[in-house]
Enzyme design. Sequence first.
Site, mmCIF file in Angstrom:
data_model
loop_
_atom_site.group_PDB
_atom_site.id
_atom_site.type_symbol
_atom_site.label_atom_id
_atom_site.label_comp_id
_atom_site.label_asym_id
_atom_site.label_seq_id
_atom_site.Cartn_x
_atom_site.Cartn_y
_atom_site.Cartn_z
ATOM 1 N N ARG A 10 18.553 6.702 3.689
ATOM 2 C CA ARG A 10 19.577 6.776 2.811
ATOM 3 C C ARG A 10 20.618 7.441 3.242
ATOM 4 O O ARG A 10 21.787 7.364 2.932
ATOM 5 C CB ARG A 10 18.980 7.363 1.426
ATOM 6 N N TYR A 39 11.563 -12.924 -3.884
ATOM 7 C CA TYR A 39 12.547 -12.899 -5.458
ATOM 8 C C TYR A 39 14.013 -12.624 -5.033
ATOM 9 O O TYR A 39 14.611 -13.001 -6.122
ATOM 10 C CB TYR A 39 11.938 -12.051 -6.466
HETATM 11 C C1 HXC Z 1 10.583 4.572 -13.422
HETATM 12 C C2 HXC Z 1 10.726 5.769 -11.554
HETATM 13 C C3 HXC Z 1 9.516 5.473 -11.209
HETATM 14 C C4 HXC Z 1 8.710 4.252 -11.671
HETATM 15 C C5 HXC Z 1 10.382 6.616 -9.748
HETATM 16 N N1 HXC Z 1 11.267 6.487 -10.668
HETATM 17 N N2 HXC Z 1 9.398 5.951 -10.009
HETATM 18 N N3 HXC Z 1 11.034 5.239 -12.617
HETATM 19 N N4 HXC Z 1 9.380 4.007 -13.056
HETATM 20 N N5 HXC Z 1 7.547 3.835 -11.627
HETATM 21 C C6 HXC Z 1 12.373 7.382 -10.709
HETATM 22 C C7 HXC Z 1 12.115 8.840 -10.767
HETATM 23 O O1 HXC Z 1 11.808 9.100 -12.189
HETATM 24 C C8 HXC Z 1 13.548 9.479 -10.508
HETATM 25 O O2 HXC Z 1 14.577 9.430 -11.413
HETATM 26 C C9 HXC Z 1 14.011 8.547 -9.448
HETATM 27 O O3 HXC Z 1 13.151 7.452 -9.561
HETATM 28 C C10 HXC Z 1 13.640 9.088 -7.858
HETATM 29 O O4 HXC Z 1 12.154 9.209 -8.027
HETATM 30 P P1 HXC Z 1 11.639 10.246 -6.937
HETATM 31 O O5 HXC Z 1 10.190 10.108 -6.996
HETATM 32 O O6 HXC Z 1 12.323 11.221 -6.791
HETATM 33 O O7 HXC Z 1 12.321 9.398 -5.601
HETATM 34 P P2 HXC Z 1 11.660 9.425 -3.906
HETATM 35 O O8 HXC Z 1 10.664 10.447 -3.935
HETATM 36 O O9 HXC Z 1 12.810 9.489 -3.219
HETATM 37 O O10 HXC Z 1 10.812 8.309 -3.926
HETATM 38 C C11 HXC Z 1 11.172 6.884 -3.868
HETATM 39 C C12 HXC Z 1 10.451 5.804 -4.867
HETATM 40 C C13 HXC Z 1 8.853 5.885 -4.127
HETATM 41 C C14 HXC Z 1 11.118 4.463 -4.395
HETATM 42 C C15 HXC Z 1 10.594 6.149 -6.117
HETATM 43 O O11 HXC Z 1 8.208 4.991 -4.845
HETATM 44 C C16 HXC Z 1 8.879 5.824 -2.695
HETATM 45 O O12 HXC Z 1 9.077 6.559 -1.843
HETATM 46 N N6 HXC Z 1 8.413 4.316 -2.274
HETATM 47 C C17 HXC Z 1 8.313 4.184 -0.692
HETATM 48 C C18 HXC Z 1 7.674 3.153 -0.450
HETATM 49 C C19 HXC Z 1 7.548 2.065 -1.503
HETATM 50 O O13 HXC Z 1 8.005 2.123 -2.535
HETATM 51 N N7 HXC Z 1 6.764 1.080 -0.786
HETATM 52 C C20 HXC Z 1 6.541 -0.387 -1.689
HETATM 53 C C21 HXC Z 1 7.399 -1.397 -0.930
HETATM 54 S S1 HXC Z 1 6.903 -2.896 -1.690
HETATM 55 P P3 HXC Z 1 14.824 10.751 -12.541
HETATM 56 O O14 HXC Z 1 15.995 10.270 -13.301
HETATM 57 O O15 HXC Z 1 13.629 10.945 -13.360
HETATM 58 O O16 HXC Z 1 15.135 11.857 -11.371
HETATM 59 C C22 HXC Z 1 8.279 -3.795 -1.821
HETATM 60 C C23 HXC Z 1 8.039 -5.344 -1.959
HETATM 61 C C24 HXC Z 1 6.932 -5.626 -2.970
HETATM 62 O O17 HXC Z 1 9.346 -3.664 -1.589
HETATM 63 C C25 HXC Z 1 6.841 -7.260 -3.254
HETATM 64 C C26 HXC Z 1 5.339 -7.516 -3.540
HETATM 65 C C27 HXC Z 1 5.137 -9.079 -3.528
HETATM 66 P P1 NAP Z 2 5.025 0.814 2.625
HETATM 67 O O1 NAP Z 2 3.751 0.748 3.566
HETATM 68 O O2 NAP Z 2 5.110 1.520 1.540
HETATM 69 O O3 NAP Z 2 6.366 0.627 3.698
HETATM 70 C C1 NAP Z 2 7.566 1.087 3.373
HETATM 71 C C2 NAP Z 2 7.894 2.361 4.510
HETATM 72 O O4 NAP Z 2 9.339 2.696 4.278
HETATM 73 C C3 NAP Z 2 7.219 3.636 4.648
HETATM 74 O O5 NAP Z 2 6.729 3.634 5.988
HETATM 75 C C4 NAP Z 2 8.172 4.479 4.152
HETATM 76 O O6 NAP Z 2 7.802 5.835 4.856
HETATM 77 C C5 NAP Z 2 9.460 4.055 4.665
HETATM 78 N N1 NAP Z 2 10.498 4.560 3.702
HETATM 79 C C6 NAP Z 2 10.563 4.639 2.487
HETATM 80 N N2 NAP Z 2 11.571 5.294 1.925
HETATM 81 C C7 NAP Z 2 12.284 5.433 3.374
HETATM 82 C C8 NAP Z 2 13.697 6.281 3.566
HETATM 83 N N3 NAP Z 2 14.311 6.757 2.726
HETATM 84 N N4 NAP Z 2 13.934 6.416 4.674
HETATM 85 C C9 NAP Z 2 13.043 5.867 5.880
HETATM 86 N N5 NAP Z 2 12.065 5.186 5.601
HETATM 87 C C10 NAP Z 2 11.785 5.068 4.318
HETATM 88 O O7 NAP Z 2 5.218 -0.935 2.000
HETATM 89 P P2 NAP Z 2 5.022 -2.340 2.841
HETATM 90 O O8 NAP Z 2 4.276 -3.040 2.033
HETATM 91 O O9 NAP Z 2 4.630 -2.051 4.319
HETATM 92 O O10 NAP Z 2 6.618 -2.786 2.814
HETATM 93 C C11 NAP Z 2 7.374 -2.998 4.000
HETATM 94 C C12 NAP Z 2 8.347 -4.129 3.795
HETATM 95 O O11 NAP Z 2 7.775 -5.303 3.284
HETATM 96 C C13 NAP Z 2 9.445 -3.601 2.737
HETATM 97 O O12 NAP Z 2 10.932 -3.979 3.204
HETATM 98 C C14 NAP Z 2 8.999 -4.270 1.406
HETATM 99 O O13 NAP Z 2 9.791 -4.340 0.494
HETATM 100 C C15 NAP Z 2 8.331 -5.486 2.183
HETATM 101 N N6 NAP Z 2 7.795 -6.499 1.369
HETATM 102 C C16 NAP Z 2 6.292 -6.103 1.289
HETATM 103 C C17 NAP Z 2 5.461 -7.108 0.717
HETATM 104 C C18 NAP Z 2 3.930 -6.783 0.490
HETATM 105 O O14 NAP Z 2 3.334 -7.386 -0.381
HETATM 106 N N7 NAP Z 2 3.465 -5.586 1.085
HETATM 107 C C19 NAP Z 2 5.763 -8.204 0.188
HETATM 108 C C20 NAP Z 2 7.252 -8.465 0.155
HETATM 109 C C21 NAP Z 2 8.179 -7.488 0.824
HETATM 110 P P3 NAP Z 2 8.190 7.145 4.162
HETATM 111 O O15 NAP Z 2 7.714 7.191 2.936
HETATM 112 O O16 NAP Z 2 7.567 8.189 5.248
HETATM 113 O O17 NAP Z 2 9.782 7.405 4.408
#
Ligand code: HXC
Ligand code: NAP
Length: 282
Positions: A69, A148
Amino acid sequence: MFRNDLLQNKRALITGGGTGLGKAMAQRFLELGAEIYICGRREDMLKTTAAELATSTGGRIHALPCDVRDLESVEALIHSVWKAGPLDILVNNAAGNFIARTEELSPRAFQSVIGIVLMGTLHATLACGRRWLAARHAATVLSISATYAPVGSAYVVPSAVSKAGVEALMRSLAVEWGDRGIRMNAIAPGPIPTQGAFSRVLPRPELEKLALDRNPQHRFGTLEELANLAAFLVSDHSGYINGEVIRMDGGEFLQGAGEFSTLGRMLSEKDWESLKPRKPAT
Ligand code: HXC
Ligand code: NAP
């Protein structure tokens, strides 16, 4: 599936390469001869992954903490990687996501996901792209999207708008940079079990069952399937594929779009028999 020198002499950065799909791609690319850089926010986790993959594959892998970011952090990361030589491959894989009702999301919640998925992809792509263009260095970018992206999805709106932007970025730059040897593609995977994704978007067994039920193959994708497709798309053997989004979901997307897709599950053998035209009585 591939010759084990497929990615020999290639240097690749995989964002979010410490876990899930990113880690699986790192492993496969290492097995195929590439030198790998992985980045993410959690340094300890990255180091553990790098040590594990270095041992299991015998390949060269470097773990560098970076929050995608933050533009300055990304520039610093790319600068340090380039000191050892240019990258050939960038995989924009880092993502954030969760399911929520859109009207309840705070501005920070939107910012958080859009910052990682859309801005993070933009930061890394431009940092690499500018260097490739200046040096006339052929290269390829692969972004991990979601099925999606072209149609949107309820309850994951920050992710949907971001992934749509990522696909638009890939398609746009495929044309803009295509004459200078840079290819841009994306993979849109269906559900593949990873802790990061499933804990956030399919957090209950009944949601997993729903996802399996609506898939024609009644199974999830595997890390190996994703990693092999990615390896092909970043290799020179896919050199004429540019600006494409390859959906890899067992047909789930099309099942959702088809008007009559659910009939197979609803109608019994007897029902189908009753629908056949009656033979005229002789
Ligand atoms: C509503 C939420 C929330 C939730 C967080 N927030 N989770 N709001 N519902 N479940 C809000 C918080 O309240 C906060 O707002 C803001 O989002 C930021 O949250 P933080 O926890 O401070 O953020 P951060 O620590 O930077 O974490 C980012 C994150 C977290 C996106 C929220 O989930 C994360 O680190 N994710 C990384 C890995 C990940 O998501 N992997 C999945 C990818 S799967 P406020 O206003 O309260 O401060 C994918 C495709 C899936 O992408 C498709 C499957 C078919
Ligand atoms: P995941 O294990 O949660 O992978 C997400 C990775 O992104 C983590 O290693 C996380 O590491 C890193 N990340 C998150 N925020 C970051 C930041 N600000 N800077 C740098 N790194 C960051 O989930 P995944 O399932 O492997 O997903 C990988 C990709 O596949 C994503 O693009 C997701 O949208 C896509 N995808 C997954 C699925 C599925 O079913 N698994 C389906 C469709 C698409 P840190 O938290 O240490 O930063």
